[in-house]
Structures are given as structure tokens and as C-alpha cells.
Design a protein around this motif. Structure first.
Motif, mmCIF file in Angstrom:
data_model
loop_
_atom_site.group_PDB
_atom_site.id
_atom_site.type_symbol
_atom_site.label_atom_id
_atom_site.label_comp_id
_atom_site.label_asym_id
_atom_site.label_seq_id
_atom_site.Cartn_x
_atom_site.Cartn_y
_atom_site.Cartn_z
ATOM 1 N N MET A 407 -6.709 -4.169 -0.472
ATOM 2 C CA MET A 407 -6.098 -4.356 -1.789
ATOM 3 C C MET A 407 -7.148 -4.473 -2.888
ATOM 4 O O MET A 407 -6.974 -3.972 -3.990
ATOM 5 N N MET A 408 -8.256 -5.126 -2.574
ATOM 6 C CA MET A 408 -9.290 -5.344 -3.583
ATOM 7 C C MET A 408 -10.267 -4.172 -3.693
ATOM 8 O O MET A 408 -10.849 -3.943 -4.751
ATOM 9 N N GLY A 409 -10.457 -3.434 -2.581
ATOM 10 C CA GLY A 409 -11.500 -2.420 -2.576
ATOM 11 C C GLY A 409 -11.059 -0.993 -2.774
ATOM 12 O O GLY A 409 -11.862 -0.143 -3.183
ATOM 13 N N ALA A 410 -9.790 -0.691 -2.509
ATOM 14 C CA ALA A 410 -9.331 0.701 -2.590
ATOM 15 C C ALA A 410 -9.281 1.176 -4.043
ATOM 16 O O ALA A 410 -8.823 0.453 -4.931
ATOM 17 N N MET A 411 -9.743 2.384 -4.270
ATOM 18 C CA MET A 411 -9.693 2.970 -5.609
ATOM 19 C C MET A 411 -8.302 3.501 -5.933
ATOM 20 O O MET A 411 -7.891 3.540 -7.097
ATOM 21 N N ASP A 412 -7.571 3.901 -4.898
ATOM 22 C CA ASP A 412 -6.245 4.497 -5.063
ATOM 23 C C ASP A 412 -5.204 3.394 -5.267
ATOM 24 O O ASP A 412 -5.011 2.534 -4.403
ATOM 25 N N ALA A 413 -4.521 3.423 -6.398
ATOM 26 C CA ALA A 413 -3.524 2.390 -6.711
ATOM 27 C C ALA A 413 -2.380 2.392 -5.707
ATOM 28 O O ALA A 413 -1.863 1.328 -5.334
ATOM 29 N N SER A 414 -1.974 3.577 -5.247
ATOM 30 C CA SER A 414 -0.872 3.645 -4.288
ATOM 31 C C SER A 414 -1.254 2.997 -2.959
ATOM 32 O O SER A 414 -0.416 2.382 -2.289
ATOM 33 N N LEU A 415 -2.531 3.105 -2.565
ATOM 34 C CA LEU A 415 -2.998 2.479 -1.331
ATOM 35 C C LEU A 415 -3.021 0.962 -1.492
ATOM 36 O O LEU A 415 -2.648 0.224 -0.574
ATOM 37 N N ARG A 416 -3.443 0.488 -2.664
ATOM 38 C CA ARG A 416 -3.441 -0.959 -2.914
ATOM 39 C C ARG A 416 -2.012 -1.503 -2.844
ATOM 40 O O ARG A 416 -1.768 -2.570 -2.267
ATOM 41 N N LYS A 417 -1.077 -0.766 -3.422
ATOM 42 C CA LYS A 417 0.321 -1.189 -3.393
ATOM 43 C C LYS A 417 0.854 -1.189 -1.966
ATOM 44 O O LYS A 417 1.575 -2.116 -1.553
ATOM 45 N N LYS A 418 0.505 -0.169 -1.197
ATOM 46 C CA LYS A 418 0.958 -0.082 0.196
ATOM 47 C C LYS A 418 0.425 -1.264 0.997
ATOM 48 O O LYS A 418 1.149 -1.846 1.828
ATOM 49 N N ALA A 419 -0.831 -1.632 0.747
ATOM 50 C CA ALA A 419 -1.423 -2.771 1.448
ATOM 51 C C ALA A 419 -0.699 -4.068 1.094
ATOM 52 O O ALA A 419 -0.450 -4.914 1.961
ATOM 53 N N PHE A 420 -0.340 -4.217 -0.176
ATOM 54 C CA PHE A 420 0.356 -5.431 -0.619
ATOM 55 C C PHE A 420 1.733 -5.537 0.033
ATOM 56 O O PHE A 420 2.149 -6.624 0.464
ATOM 57 N N VAL A 421 2.420 -4.418 0.132
ATOM 58 C CA VAL A 421 3.749 -4.417 0.767
ATOM 59 C C VAL A 421 3.635 -4.824 2.232
ATOM 60 O O VAL A 421 4.442 -5.625 2.735
ATOM 61 N N VAL A 422 2.624 -4.285 2.938
ATOM 62 C CA VAL A 422 2.435 -4.633 4.349
ATOM 63 C C VAL A 422 2.070 -6.104 4.491
ATOM 64 O O VAL A 422 2.541 -6.797 5.403
ATOM 65 N N LEU A 423 1.236 -6.594 3.577
ATOM 66 C CA LEU A 423 0.855 -8.012 3.604
ATOM 67 C C LEU A 423 2.091 -8.906 3.508
ATOM 68 O O LEU A 423 2.245 -9.869 4.280
ATOM 69 N N LYS A 424 2.986 -8.578 2.591
ATOM 70 C CA LYS A 424 4.207 -9.375 2.423
ATOM 71 C C LYS A 424 5.113 -9.265 3.650
ATOM 72 O O LYS A 424 5.754 -10.247 4.046
ATOM 73 N N LYS A 425 5.157 -8.090 4.259
ATOM 74 C CA LYS A 425 5.973 -7.915 5.461
ATOM 75 C C LYS A 425 5.505 -8.828 6.586
ATOM 76 O O LYS A 425 6.308 -9.483 7.262
ATOM 77 N N ILE A 426 4.199 -8.845 6.788
ATOM 78 C CA ILE A 426 3.656 -9.664 7.875
ATOM 79 C C ILE A 426 3.903 -11.143 7.597
ATOM 80 O O ILE A 426 4.355 -11.894 8.481
ATOM 81 N N ILE A 427 3.624 -11.575 6.374
ATOM 82 C CA ILE A 427 3.798 -12.985 6.036
ATOM 83 C C ILE A 427 5.247 -13.413 6.179
ATOM 84 O O ILE A 427 5.548 -14.496 6.697
ATOM 85 N N SER A 428 6.169 -12.566 5.760
ATOM 86 C CA SER A 428 7.587 -12.927 5.853
ATOM 87 C C SER A 428 8.071 -12.955 7.296
ATOM 88 O O SER A 428 9.086 -13.584 7.606
ATOM 89 N N THR A 429 7.355 -12.296 8.200
ATOM 90 C CA THR A 429 7.742 -12.263 9.606
ATOM 91 C C THR A 429 7.160 -13.443 10.387
ATOM 92 O O THR A 429 7.652 -13.788 11.463
ATOM 93 N N ILE A 430 6.116 -14.048 9.862
ATOM 94 C CA ILE A 430 5.503 -15.211 10.525
ATOM 95 C C ILE A 430 6.523 -16.348 10.581
ATOM 96 O O ILE A 430 7.250 -16.586 9.609
ATOM 97 N N PRO A 431 6.624 -17.072 11.689
ATOM 98 C CA PRO A 431 7.553 -18.200 11.771
ATOM 99 C C PRO A 431 7.376 -19.159 10.598
ATOM 100 O O PRO A 431 6.247 -19.438 10.185
ATOM 101 N N SER A 432 8.499 -19.637 10.071
ATOM 102 C CA SER A 432 8.472 -20.465 8.869
ATOM 103 C C SER A 432 7.573 -21.682 9.018
ATOM 104 O O SER A 432 6.904 -22.093 8.069
ATOM 105 N N SER A 433 7.517 -22.241 10.217
ATOM 106 C CA SER A 433 6.728 -23.450 10.434
ATOM 107 C C SER A 433 5.227 -23.210 10.283
ATOM 108 O O SER A 433 4.463 -24.151 10.054
ATOM 109 N N ASP A 434 4.798 -21.952 10.424
ATOM 110 C CA ASP A 434 3.374 -21.623 10.310
ATOM 111 C C ASP A 434 3.053 -20.848 9.033
ATOM 112 O O ASP A 434 1.882 -20.675 8.699
ATOM 113 N N ARG A 435 4.080 -20.393 8.349
ATOM 114 C CA ARG A 435 3.878 -19.465 7.232
ATOM 115 C C ARG A 435 3.083 -20.097 6.095
ATOM 116 O O ARG A 435 2.151 -19.488 5.560
#
Length: 605
Positions: A407-435
């Protein structure tokens, strides 16, 4: 094969070489005399290959477009070949020269196409006539030398080709010979793969990896002629060797298009070694192959990188997956059936995502694969009582940090956005007690103010989500979501304190941290509004004591700092102060609103 010319026959170095080679063909009782004769040959060959060989060569420094004349080196190699192949004492000459000649011959083979051709024939002659086990040791020793970067790929290529041939001639102790050879080969590939050479030399690096594939093919032939435990062990080593090579070629400076055919050839070894995409992306195949063997761990340090990358290459190019009978979409579905396998896959993808040398294109495909894996029909908490999520936290955390790097290093804005979406997906899938703990760790370990702000905003979204769950279950005050909402709100307040009142003391640094401060204030405002308007479903984390602490220790010192900076820079009128004020104004706006909400709440308590 004669390449002699009238002018070169008069060259004194060639005459001395011929005399020295003839001396090597003479029976010598004294071993020291034999050594001297060989040393003289090596000395002459080195002198020929290291000095300008014609007037054109001397003047190359004056005319950069001139072409060096390597005819004397070519004829010197021809003399060596003639001596080795036609001498009446052929075997004796080969035995005498085999220890020292391969290295200098391969070094000369880098000078011209003709030199390379003759050097290749000489190495093949040594391989076909010398003891195979001795030749492996000789070739490996020649590989363990420093070579000028631009010439290194060709030099090593000649030796790799010799190794691929000699391995097929080994009659016994195959496993031991492979264990000697592979570390040397991988060490060479590790050095060459990171070279930043001119475009004209990149083809040589590609050819070197192709030769590494041929070495793999020779080991595969060995496996076919073995059985039992030793065959299984050698197959495992071959598989780890291939994975390490896939990692090296993927992390090299070669273009993706240049790597595809090589990876295709490498991937065809995987089924033979018992590796599958499912076992590779979850890491189980590598774990089984290594079996806690420290020597294998050291030798194949990039095997897990290669395991995840081999699957990513199947995502990049479907031909690679199809060639080994893999259906990537079926592999993803199989992973999605198990929380344990899913988190293993998430952890494995940290390797390409965190690599500083992998191309952005590879990282983009890694994110797409990760996104596909996280797409589940149901994201309920795991019900398996034996499922220990904490054991996966370190690897998942590393993967999340790697995604942040994208997210911080990619020059391509679409790649940064794709990384952010994946980051949110993983975090939302983590059990609430550990999130929350993982989010807080990401925030406190991040050095980027912008990233900290994004993560704090995620915390606010998570708290809001818990309140929404409470609203659906507001009739049952003992509902689990109510407890989680209280825990999230309480933890969120602790996070706000970390940002507004850093552990090291004093107010947060300005203007560097204006983004995370603004996000923390927005989070605090959200909590204040929820409780002050009665939307917290009876949850009370903002007691009188807490409100006073927020007011006196967080907000008032921050207001003093921000207003002071604003006053000092109001009349600046330059680009820096304008940028500074743009960052301060939103902070002041939300800060005053938080102060107002705290004052109102304290009046009603």
C-alpha cells in the motif's frame, strides 16, 4: 576445427603454450614436476586471456565502438583441445590437467562465442573421460570463485552444463553427490539472480536458470533408478531445489515474460516430487520435505517463498497450472473448507508480498489469489474447539504488514487500492476476540502516519459494526455481541489515549502525526455521540472519572498545542504554512466538537 591463422602462429604465447602442453604429456616420476608443468599451462592461459590481444583491442579505450580481437584466446583453447583429444598419452594428459584446467577454460569461454563453443567441448571431454565423482568436486570448486559480473553468467553456464552431464554418470552414492552439488549451484544462482546487468547479458542469466533446470532433470533421472527411502529423500531434495529456483527467478531482475517459460519447465518437476498446489500454498509439502532437518533448512532457505510463488505463477499464467494438471479454482475452494488451511495459506503469502525484489506484477497476483481465498460464503467464527487461532497470529501479522508495504510502496493507485481491500478482508475475517489486538499492533508498529490513520478508521468501523449487532439483539442484554461491543469500546478508548497521549509523554508530535490524531479524535467523537445519544444499548465506558481524564489530560493539552502552532503560522503566507494549516484545521474542528461533547456529558452525570 582448425582456426589457426598465419599471423597467430607466430605469437610467442601460443608457442609457449604448445611446449607446456607437450611437457604435460610426458611421463614424469616426480609429482612436483607434473604440478609445475600444469601450473605453467594455467599461467600462460591466464596471461593470454587477461591482456589485449591485438592493436584493435589496445585501442578499444580510445574507440568504444571497436571490437576486441580474441583470436589468440580462441586458438589457445583450440591448442588445449587438440592436446586433450589427440595426444598419444590422452588419458594421462586429461588426468593431469583436469584439476586445474576447467576453471581457466571456462573463464576464457566468456570472451567470445567461439571461445565459449570450444570451452564447452573441452568441459564435455573432461566429463566423459574423468571419474564422475572427481569431476563433481572439480566443477563445484570452479563454481566457488568470484568472476567479473558481466562475465559471470557465461562462466557459470559452462560449469552448470558440465554438472548436468556428470550427474548422469554417477553410479553409486547418488544422494551424497547431490547434497554436495546443490548448495554450490544455489549459491551461484543466488549471486547471479540479483545482478543488475546490461540488457545484452540478461539472456545469459536466463540460460543459466535453464541449465539449472537441466541439473534438476539429471537428479530426476537418478530418482527413477532408485527405490525405497533414499529415493523418497532424493525426490524431496529435488522438489526443494526446484522451489528454491522458482523463488530465485521470481525475485531476479528478469522480466516476467522471460521467466514464464523457465517456471513452466520447473513446475513440471513438482508432481514428480509429490508436490501439489494445495500442499504448496498451505506450506505442508515443504514442511514434510524438510522434516526439521537443519541442513535442509539452511540449504533451501527460500523453499517456502518458492512454494507460494509456484502457485502464484499458476495464477499468472494458466498454462503453467494446466501443464501439471492443477485447477487453481478447485484448490482455492478446498482451502476455503478449512479455517486452519485458510490461515496457513494467508501466512504463506507473506513471502512474495514482503519481498523487496519481487516484481509488482507478482505481488498483484498474490493479492488477487489472497482475495479469492478470503471470499467465503460464510464467515462465522470457527466452531472447532481444537482450532487455536493464536498459533497463526505471527504469520498472519507478518502478511498484514507485507500488504501495508504494498500500500505504501506501489506506484500504481489501483494496486494500492487492491491491497487495502485485501487488508480489510483479512482483518474482518480474524476472530473478533483477536481482531482488536492485531489492529492495535499494526498501528503501534507502523511508521507511516497515513497508515496509522487508515487503521484507526478501521477500528472505528469495527466498533460501529458491533453496535449494529447490538441493535439487532437489544432485547437480550446478555447477548455475546453486547459484551464484544463493550470490549471494543473500552479497547478503542485505550487506543485513542495511545495516540493523543503517547507513552513517551507529552502531546502527539505535530504536524507529522496530524492524520492519526484526526482519526483518533473521530473515533473518540463517535464513542461520545453513541453514549450521549443513548445509542450504546446500555454500555457505559465513559464514566465521570474517564471523562475528566479525557478532558484534562487528552483534549486540553492538545488544544493548547494546536492553537499555539496555528497562531505562530497564521501569517506565514508560504507553501509550508499553507500545507500545515490545511492539516490543522480539520483537527481543530473535530477537537472542539469532542471538547463540547465531553463538557455536555459531564453536566448530565
Amino acid at each position: 576445427m582448425s582456426i589457426e591463422t598465419a599471423s597467430s602462429l607466430l605469437d610467442p604465447s601460443l608457442l609457449r603454450l604448445r611446449e607446456s602442453l607437450e611437457a604435460c604429456a610426458q611421463p614424469l616420476d616426480d609429482g612436483s614436476e607434473s604440478h609445475k608443468a600444469v601450473s605453467k599451462v594455467v599461467e600462460i592461459l591466464n596471461s593470454i586471456s587477461h591482456v589485449p590481444q591485438s592493436e584493435n583491442d589496445v585501442s578499444q579505450y580510445e574507440d568504444e565502438n571497436s571490437v576486441p580481437d580474441y583470436s589468440i584466446s580462441e586458438e589457445a583453447l583450440h591448442e588445449v583441445y587438440q592436446c586433450l583429444s589427440n595426444s598419444p598419452s590422452k588419458q594421462m594428459v586429461i588426468d593431469v590437467l583436469s584439476m586445474d584446467l576447467p576453471q581457466v577454460v571456462c573463464r576464457m569461454g566468456t570472451l567470445s562465442d567461439k571461445c565459449q563453443k570450444i570451452a564447452k567441448i573441452i568441459i564435455e571431454l573432461f566429463v566423459s573421460t574423468c571419474n564422475p565423482r572427481d569431476m563433481i568436486a572439480i566443477l563445484c570448486e570452479a563454481l566457488d570463485v568470484e568472476i567479473e559480473e558481466s562475465k559471470a553468467p557465461l562462466y557459470y553456464l559452462l560449469l552448470f552444463n558440465g554438472l548436468a552431464q556428470v550427474l548422469l554418470l554417477i553410479q553409486r552414492r547418488h544422494l551424497e553427490q547431490v547434497k554436495v552439488t546443490i548448495p554450490v549451484v544455489l549459491n551461484v544462482l543466488s549471486k547471479v539472480s540479483v545482478l543488475n546487468l546490461e540488457e545484452e547479458h540478461n539472456k545469459s542469466i536466463t540460460e543459466l536458470f535453464e541449465s539449472a533446470v537441466r541439473i534438476g532433470g539429471s537428479i530426476q533421472e537418478m530418482c527413477k533408478n532408485m527405490d525405497g527411502r533414499r529415493k523418497k529423500e532424493l525426490c524431496a531434495i529435488l522438489g526443494l531445489y526446484i522451489l528454491h529456483n522458482i523463488a530465485l527467478i521470481s525475485q531476479s531482475r528478469q522480466k516476467i515474460s522471460s521467466c514464464t517459460s523457465i517456471v513452466l519447465h520447473m513446475s513440471k518437476f513438482l508432481p514428480f516430487c509429490g508436490f501439489s498446489y494445495f500442499g504448496l500454498i498451505t506450506g505442508s509439502d515443504v514442511t514434510t520435505a524438510i522434516k526439521d532437518d537443519d541442513d535442509l533448512v539452511r540449504c533451501f532457505s527460500l523453499s517456502k517463498d518458492g512454494a507460494s510463488l509456484s502457485v502464484i505463477w499458476g495464477h499468472i499464467n494458466g498454462v503453467i497450472a494446466n501443464s501439471i494438471g492443477e485447477k487453481l479454482e478447485l484448490v482455492v475452494k478446498e482451502i476455503q473448507r478449512s479455517w486452519i488451511e485458510m490461515w496457513k495459506a494467508v501466512g504463506m503469502l507473506k513471502y512474495p508480498l514482503s519481498s523487496v525484489t519481487c516484481a509488482w506484477e507478482i505481488k498483484e497476483h498474490a493479492l488477487e489469489l489472497l482475495s479469492n481465498i478470503m471470499e467465503r460464503d460464510s464467515l462465522d467464527e470457527p466452531k472447532d474447539q481444537n482450532f487455536d487461532f493464536s498459533s497463526f497470529v505471527p504469520s498472519i501479522f507478518t502478511t498484514l504488514q507485507a500488504i501495508q508495504m504494498v500500500m505504501m510502496g506501489a506506484m500504481d493507485a489501483s494496486l494500492r487500492k487492491k491491497a487495502f481491500v485485501v487488508l480489510k478482508k483479512i482483518i474482518s475475517t480474524i476472530p473478533s476476540s483477536d481482531r482488536f489486538d492485531i489492529l492495535k499492533a499494526l498501528i503501534t508498529n507502523s511508521t507511516s502516519p497515513t497508515m496509522k490513520a487508515l487503521l484507526i478508521d478501521m477500528v472505528r468501523e469495527q466498533v460501529a459494526g458491533q453496535y449494529q449487532k447490538d441493535a439487532k439483539n437489544n432485547e437480550n442484554v446478555n447477548d455475546q455481541h453486547v459484551t464484544e461491543a463493550f470490549s471494543w469500546s473500552f479497547s478503542a478508548l485505550d487506543l485513542v489515549e495511545v495516540i493523543l497521549r503517547p507513552p513517551e509523554g507529552g502531546p502527539p508530535p505535530f504536524p507529522d502525526n496530524s492524520e492519526p490524531v484526526l482519526s483518533a479524535l473521530n473515533l473518540l467523537r463517535f464513542l461520545l455521540i453513541k453514549e450521549s445519544t443513548g445509542q450504546s444499548n446500555g454500555i457505559k465506558v465513559l464514566t465521570q472519572q474517564t471523562l475528566q481524564k479525557i478532558y484534562l489530560e487528552w483534549l486540553l493539552p492538545l488544544r493548547m498545542l494546536v492553537t499555539s502552532i496555528r497562531t505562530d503560522n497564521e501569517d506565514g503566507g508560504n507553501e509550508f504554512t499553507d500545507h500545515l494549516m490545511c492539516g490543522l484545521n480539520p483537527v481543530l474542528l473535530v477537537l472542539y466538537r469532542c471538547i463540547e461533547l465531553v463538557e455536555q456529558s459531564m453536566k448530565h452525570l
